[in-house]
Design a protein around this motif. Structure first.
Motif, short mmCIF file in Angstrom:
data_model
loop_
_atom_site.label_atom_id
_atom_site.label_comp_id
_atom_site.label_asym_id
_atom_site.label_seq_id
_atom_site.Cartn_x
_atom_site.Cartn_y
_atom_site.Cartn_z
N TRP A 282 0.34 -1.13 0.05
CA TRP A 282 -0.26 -0.04 0.08
C TRP A 282 0.82 1.05 -0.15
O TRP A 282 2.29 1.30 0.06
CB TRP A 282 -1.01 0.16 1.56
N THR A 283 0.47 2.29 0.22
CA THR A 283 0.77 3.72 -0.13
C THR A 283 1.90 3.97 1.07
O THR A 283 0.86 4.81 2.24
CB THR A 283 0.55 5.04 -0.65
N LEU B 231 -13.74 3.59 -7.29
CA LEU B 231 -12.45 3.75 -7.37
C LEU B 231 -11.65 4.99 -8.25
O LEU B 231 -10.98 5.40 -8.10
CB LEU B 231 -11.97 2.15 -7.80
N ALA C 295 -10.12 8.80 -7.51
CA ALA C 295 -9.29 8.67 -8.26
C ALA C 295 -9.06 10.20 -8.93
O ALA C 295 -7.89 10.60 -8.50
CB ALA C 295 -8.67 7.73 -9.14
N ILE D 209 -6.78 -1.68 -2.64
CA ILE D 209 -5.43 -0.21 -1.82
C ILE D 209 -4.71 -0.97 -1.32
O ILE D 209 -3.58 -0.47 -0.63
CB ILE D 209 -7.15 0.31 -1.11
N HIS E 281 -2.17 -2.96 -7.51
CA HIS E 281 -3.35 -2.03 -7.41
C HIS E 281 -3.83 -1.26 -8.82
O HIS E 281 -3.71 -2.07 -9.46
CB HIS E 281 -2.25 -0.93 -6.47
N PHE F 245 -4.94 5.83 -9.03
CA PHE F 245 -4.26 5.97 -8.05
C PHE F 245 -2.87 5.45 -8.24
O PHE F 245 -1.67 6.97 -7.89
CB PHE F 245 -4.46 5.05 -7.11
N ARG G 193 -2.03 10.67 -3.65
CA ARG G 193 -2.71 9.42 -3.54
C ARG G 193 -2.84 8.29 -2.83
O ARG G 193 -4.09 8.43 -2.89
CB ARG G 193 -0.99 8.33 -4.23
N CYS H 78 -6.56 10.21 -1.75
CA CYS H 78 -7.45 9.62 -2.27
C CYS H 78 -7.53 7.78 -2.20
O CYS H 78 -9.28 7.23 -2.38
CB CYS H 78 -7.13 9.19 -4.58
N GLU H 79 -6.47 7.11 -2.07
CA GLU H 79 -6.85 5.82 -1.65
C GLU H 79 -7.92 5.92 -0.08
O GLU H 79 -8.49 4.18 -0.28
CB GLU H 79 -5.78 5.07 -1.26
N ARG H 80 -7.30 6.10 0.63
CA ARG H 80 -8.45 6.80 1.99
C ARG H 80 -9.96 6.93 2.21
O ARG H 80 -9.85 6.54 2.32
CB ARG H 80 -7.20 7.32 2.91
#
Length: 419
Positions: A196-197, A275, A279, A365, A370, A374, A383, A386-388
């Protein structure tokens, strides 16, 4: 050459293969001078070649005995090519407008030769990243889902026909097990393949692994995925498996196909649109804040479900006295009961779709593979934000899917501010 007749093709050996395969050579007018062969596979599993000659063109797709994006350390059956070719032909039989034609299938070599979906077609996901609108997308994809799902279900088939088909597609067990792992298992435990990020989403990934209610709901969805042979589903109907123009929609890559729950296909498409929605803030700039485009995505989500519901139930009405054995006309023999049966069926399918869609969002995510929506946002913190938002909504949708009575309510919830 392997003892089973398989060998991986490169551009040089592919040319010899084409010359030795009459149906493909004929597509090229048996002219091999100035032939253009380009490997374009950007997916996780296969080699994909575009072949363009003076007199014709097509795509060659070859399945490898491992997952391409990981390597030989993760073996994968080549037999998936058989199920992909089989499903493409079946889907084209019931929905030719949205399914490319298969010209050739070689089981030993795991090679599919099929229509080259020519430019200006692009992968839908790339169009969504670029902020392009597709006015016929909801119309086309709802048509594809309604026809492919209805005509392979017991609403249309006899139990004998259905069980024969289910038995055949049980052979695609390795691809099903891959889905079970990456969608329903890995995101909810420590796995070497998860990422993940980081560090921005470290606590979010941990929260998924510690959420007991989420795990119970995912277990229910996994059970349906493994046990419910409702229809022949595409099995991977995300925005990377669809090619589009403003006037055309083509569904590709059904190698994960098997007889499973209809909501897995419907949810995959809707979940990937959600998604894409979350994004958009990562792709906004001073010249385009993407606000109008986000509204178009929401409109497409709503239209997709509503059109699917309308078309699917229309097919049911049209064939209610046909061979399908789910609801025998001798039993469901009055208009009121027929309507109640449809309402219950579609309500269950709606909630299944929301649950599966949410599960597909979560795995994109904090799981292994992925999405470019994103990943193409260069700044990690942007990023992650947005993912959260997407992850927060996906968890809510999965856990509370039964409280939503309409797709309009879902769209309203998407727009609510996220903590």
């Amino acid at each position: 050459m392997a003892s089973d007749g398989f060998r991986p093709l490169d551009e040089k050996s592919l040319l010899e293969y084409l010359k030795a395969t009459p149906v493909l050579a004929e597509k090229l007018g048996n002219q091999f001078e100035d032939l253009q062969i380009k490997e374009v596979g950007d997916g996780n599993l296969n080699f994909v070649y575009i072949v363009v000659g003076r007199s014709g063109s097509f795509v060659i797709k070859q399945a490898l005995p491992y997952i391409r994006c990981i390597g030989e350390s993760w073996p994968m059956t080549k037999e998936r090519a058989y199920f992909e070719a089989r499903t493409l032909r079946e889907h084209r039989r019931v929905c030719p407008d949205q399914t490319p034609e298969v010209y050739h299938f070689d089981r030993a070599m795991c090679v599919i030769g099929m229509r080259y979906i020519e430019p200006p077609h692009i992968i839908l996901r790339k169009g969504l990243i670029a902020g392009k609108e597709y006015p016929l997308l909801a119309e086309h994809i709802s048509n594809f889902m309604a026809k492919t799902l209805f005509f392979s279900s017991l609403l249309y088939l006899t139990t004998t026909e259905h069980k024969h088909a289910v038995a055949e597609f049980c052979g695609n067990v390795e691809l099903c097990r891959l889905t079970e792992q990456v969608v329903f298992s890995d995101p909810y435990k420590v796995s070497q393949y998860n990422h993940w990020t980081s560090p921005y989403l470290d606590s979010d990934a941990e929260a998924v692994r510690q959420d007991n209610i989420l795990k119970l709901e995912v277990a229910e969805l996994k059970s349906k995925f493994c046990e419910r042979t409702q229809a022949l589903i595409h099995g991977d109907l995300h925005t990377g498996s669809i090619m589009v123009t403003s006037k055309s929609t083509q569904v590709i890559d059904p190698e994960f196909s098997f007889y499973g729950p209809m909501g897995f296909d419907v949810g995959a498409f809707i979940g990937n649109l959600i998604l894409a929605y979350f994004a958009q803030d990562g792709h906004a700039n001073e010249g385009n804040d993407r606000k109008e485009y986000k509204l178009w995505i929401l409109k497409t989500i709503e239209e997709t479900w509503n059109l699917f519901h309308k078309k699917f139930t229309a097919l049911w009405d049209e064939h209610k006295d046909g061979p399908g054995e789910a609801y025998l006309p001798e039993i469901y023999n009055n208009a009121e009961l027929h309507l109640l049966a449809k309402q219950k069926y579609m309500e269950d399918l709606f909630h299944d779709s929301l649950g599966f869609g949410a599960a597909k969002m979560i795995r994109r995510i904090v799981g292994v593979a992925h999405v470019e929506d994103f990943e193409s946002i260069a700044e990690p913190e942007k990023r992650a934000n947005c993912e959260r938002q997407a992850l927060t909504f996906a968890k809510l949708l999965l856990k509370e899917r039964r409280r939503f009575k309409s797709i309009g309510e879902v769209v309203s919830a998407i727009q609510q501010p996220k903590p």
